[in-house]
Design an enzyme around this catalytic site. Structure first.
Site, PDB file in Angstrom:
ATOM      1  N   LYS A  35      41.643  80.812  39.707  1.00 29.50           N
ATOM      2  CA  LYS A  35      42.495  80.848  38.808  1.00 29.50           C
ATOM      3  C   LYS A  35      41.560  81.447  37.715  1.00 29.50           C
ATOM      4  O   LYS A  35      40.290  81.700  37.481  1.00 29.50           O
ATOM      5  CB  LYS A  35      42.763  79.406  38.044  1.00 29.50           C
ATOM      6  N   ARG A 130      46.820  63.343  33.965  1.00 31.95           N
ATOM      7  CA  ARG A 130      47.052  64.592  33.289  1.00 31.95           C
ATOM      8  C   ARG A 130      48.380  65.147  33.925  1.00 31.95           C
ATOM      9  O   ARG A 130      49.533  64.899  33.658  1.00 31.95           O
ATOM     10  CB  ARG A 130      46.059  65.591  33.393  1.00 31.95           C
ATOM     11  N   TYR A 255      22.848  85.909  10.041  1.00 34.91           N
ATOM     12  CA  TYR A 255      23.592  85.212   8.949  1.00 34.91           C
ATOM     13  C   TYR A 255      23.236  83.595   8.545  1.00 34.91           C
ATOM     14  O   TYR A 255      23.087  82.918   9.392  1.00 34.91           O
ATOM     15  CB  TYR A 255      24.968  85.136   9.672  1.00 34.91           C
ATOM     16  N   MET A 303      28.740  88.669  16.252  1.00 36.67           N
ATOM     17  CA  MET A 303      29.823  89.163  17.092  1.00 36.67           C
ATOM     18  C   MET A 303      29.146  90.070  18.222  1.00 36.67           C
ATOM     19  O   MET A 303      29.550  90.051  19.324  1.00 36.67           O
ATOM     20  CB  MET A 303      30.924  90.024  16.081  1.00 36.67           C
TER      21      MET A 303
HETATM   22  C1  LIG Z   1      40.551  74.075  38.499  1.00 39.57           C
HETATM   23  C2  LIG Z   1      41.011  73.065  39.764  1.00 39.57           C
HETATM   24  C3  LIG Z   1      40.025  72.796  40.962  1.00 39.57           C
HETATM   25  C4  LIG Z   1      38.638  73.528  41.026  1.00 39.57           C
HETATM   26  O1  LIG Z   1      37.729  72.683  40.277  1.00 39.57           O
HETATM   27  P1  LIG Z   1      36.203  72.907  40.265  1.00 39.57           P
HETATM   28  O2  LIG Z   1      35.722  71.896  39.526  1.00 39.57           O
HETATM   29  O3  LIG Z   1      36.012  74.297  39.732  1.00 39.57           O
HETATM   30  O4  LIG Z   1      35.796  72.944  41.689  1.00 39.57           O
HETATM   31  C5  LIG Z   1      40.569  72.199  41.925  1.00 39.57           C
HETATM   32  N1  LIG Z   1      41.832  71.590  41.840  1.00 39.57           N
HETATM   33  C6  LIG Z   1      42.753  71.950  40.832  1.00 39.57           C
HETATM   34  C7  LIG Z   1      43.907  71.109  40.583  1.00 39.57           C
HETATM   35  C8  LIG Z   1      42.286  72.436  39.668  1.00 39.57           C
HETATM   36  O5  LIG Z   1      42.809  72.794  38.445  1.00 39.57           O
END
Ligand SMILES: *Cc1c(COP(=O)(O)O)cnc(C)c1O
Length: 375
Positions: A35, A130, A255, A303
């Site tokens: 992702k 969650r 800055y 930046m």
């Molecule tokens: C992002 C995610 C993972 C991967 O987690 P890592 O800590 O990067 O290994 C696994 N399962 C779900 C549901 C996630 O959202």
């Protein structure tokens, strides 16, 4: 010599890290989590090099579609599932697996008349609070899913670990046990472990594991280094020294003048900044690597530029490469200095950074271009 910052992606390290997943969880199948553009590494390129994975997981339908359009044929799980009938139809058309984490998603499957069946992974909230339905609600949810007639095979059960990055946190074992208790004749395979879980908690090495961060060679733990798990960094973020200055004692740099030189000293200006994804809140003292030597950041991140204290490196030259993280400087170390996590630093490298892929599987398969020529 280009002064554009570069993210160099080491695909041999990526494949090595997948072998580390197999080392820890030899009996599990692996959904490689790619992702968020593969945590900033390039989703399609990363998928191409992870041909040894059993499937992929992404957060959203759009990511799955992009993978299918790039020719990825392996199973793809959409971790957030879908919300509308049109999305469900598209996910089905693209042969994606769906997470069902909410009763509304079960209603969707009941209501829409799909031409075929979809594989469903029922997500259970075992303590992270969650996404997911509560363990008490699972029997009714399973019954409805099975009645919907929309399923390809028995629903798989999954859960996500909330504290696996904290070694020894008792929640992790409790979550694993809570999911395993729900397995029965009506359920399919189980999926629990993320990177931290599958490394540290054997009970999370379920039928399927879902590693993300460890594939990219960063430690999933709140303390310790990725090298302890035999992981190799995949992304090296590089820029160049574009100015060398000699500042005087009392000069305030950058800055706000937050850094005041304690003595006459050499200062290096590097062509990278928060516009490239380098964290603006990195404080003075955050390490960078020049010619293999660690030197501290000084003053505010701007930046397009950062400034370095080069007292430890009097021989530095204009144009020298500077490593912000990656080979020789673990990203988690920069993350800790900055008060964030490696995930965030990797994800937010901006499109302004040129990406260079080294050692892609596809290149090797095609023959003697790629690696050989680039050497
Ligand atoms: C992002 C995610 C993972 C991967 O987690 P890592 O800590 O990067 O290994 C696994 N399962 C779900 C549901 C996630 O959202």
């Amino acid at each position: 010599m280009s002064v554009v910052p570069r993210a160099i992606i080491d695909h041999a390290a990526l494949r090595h890290n997948l072998r580390r997943v197999r080392h820890y969880a030899p009996h599990s199948r692996v959904l490689a989590v790619i992702k968020a553009n593969a945590y900033g590494h390039g989703m399609v390129e990363v998928a191409g090099s992870l041909g040894e994975a059993d499937g992929f997981a992404v957060a959203r339908l759009e990511e799955a579609v992009k993978l299918r359009e790039a020719g990825v044929r392996k199973p793809i799980l959409i971790l957030g599932g879908v919300q509308t009938g049109a999305e469900l139809a598209l996910a089905h058309h693209q042969e994606c697996d769906l997470v069902v984490h909410h009763l509304a998603q079960i209603e969707l499957l009941e209501r829409e008349r799909l031409a075929g069946a979809v594989r469903v992974w029922l997500k259970v909230d075992t303590g992270m609070h969650r996404l997911g339905i509560l363990p008490d609600e699972v029997p009714a949810a399973l019954a409805r899913l099975l009645d919907s007639g929309a399923l390809a095979g028995p629903p798989r059960l999954m859960t996500h670990l909330g504290n696996a990055d904290v070694l020894g946190d008792p929640l992790t074992e409790r979550q694993c046990a809570a999911l395993r208790r729900l397995a029965g004749p009506e359920t399919g395979e189980l999926s629990i472990g993320n990177s931290a879980g599958l490394i540290a908690c054997p009970a999370s090495r379920s039928d399927w594991v879902r590693p993300g961060i460890m594939l990219y060679g960063a430690s999933p733990f709140s303390a310790g280094a990725a090298a302890d798990q035999g992981l190799r960094p995949v992304m090296t973020l590089r820029a160049r020294l574009i100015a060398l200055r000699r500042c005087r004692r009392g000069d305030a740099v950058g800055y706000g003048g937050t850094y005041v030189c304690p003595e006459d000293m050499p200062v290096g200006v590097v062509g990278i900044g928060y516009g490239d994804g380098y964290p603006r809140h990195a404080p003075s003292g955050t390490p960078a690597l020049v010619g293999g030597v660690r030197v501290p950041l000084i003053g505010r991140v701007s930046m397009d530029l950062i400034t370095l204290d080069l007292r430890g490196l009097p021989g530095a030259r204009l144009g020298d490469a500077v490593t912000l993280w990656g080979e020789g400087l673990p990203v988690e170390e920069v993350a800790r200095a900055t008060g964030t996590i490696a995930y965030e630093l990797l994800c937010r490298v901006s499109p302004r950074v040129a990406v260079e892929h080294l050692g892609r599987t596809g290149e090797r398969a095609r023959g003697n271009d790629g690696e050989a020529k680039g050497a």
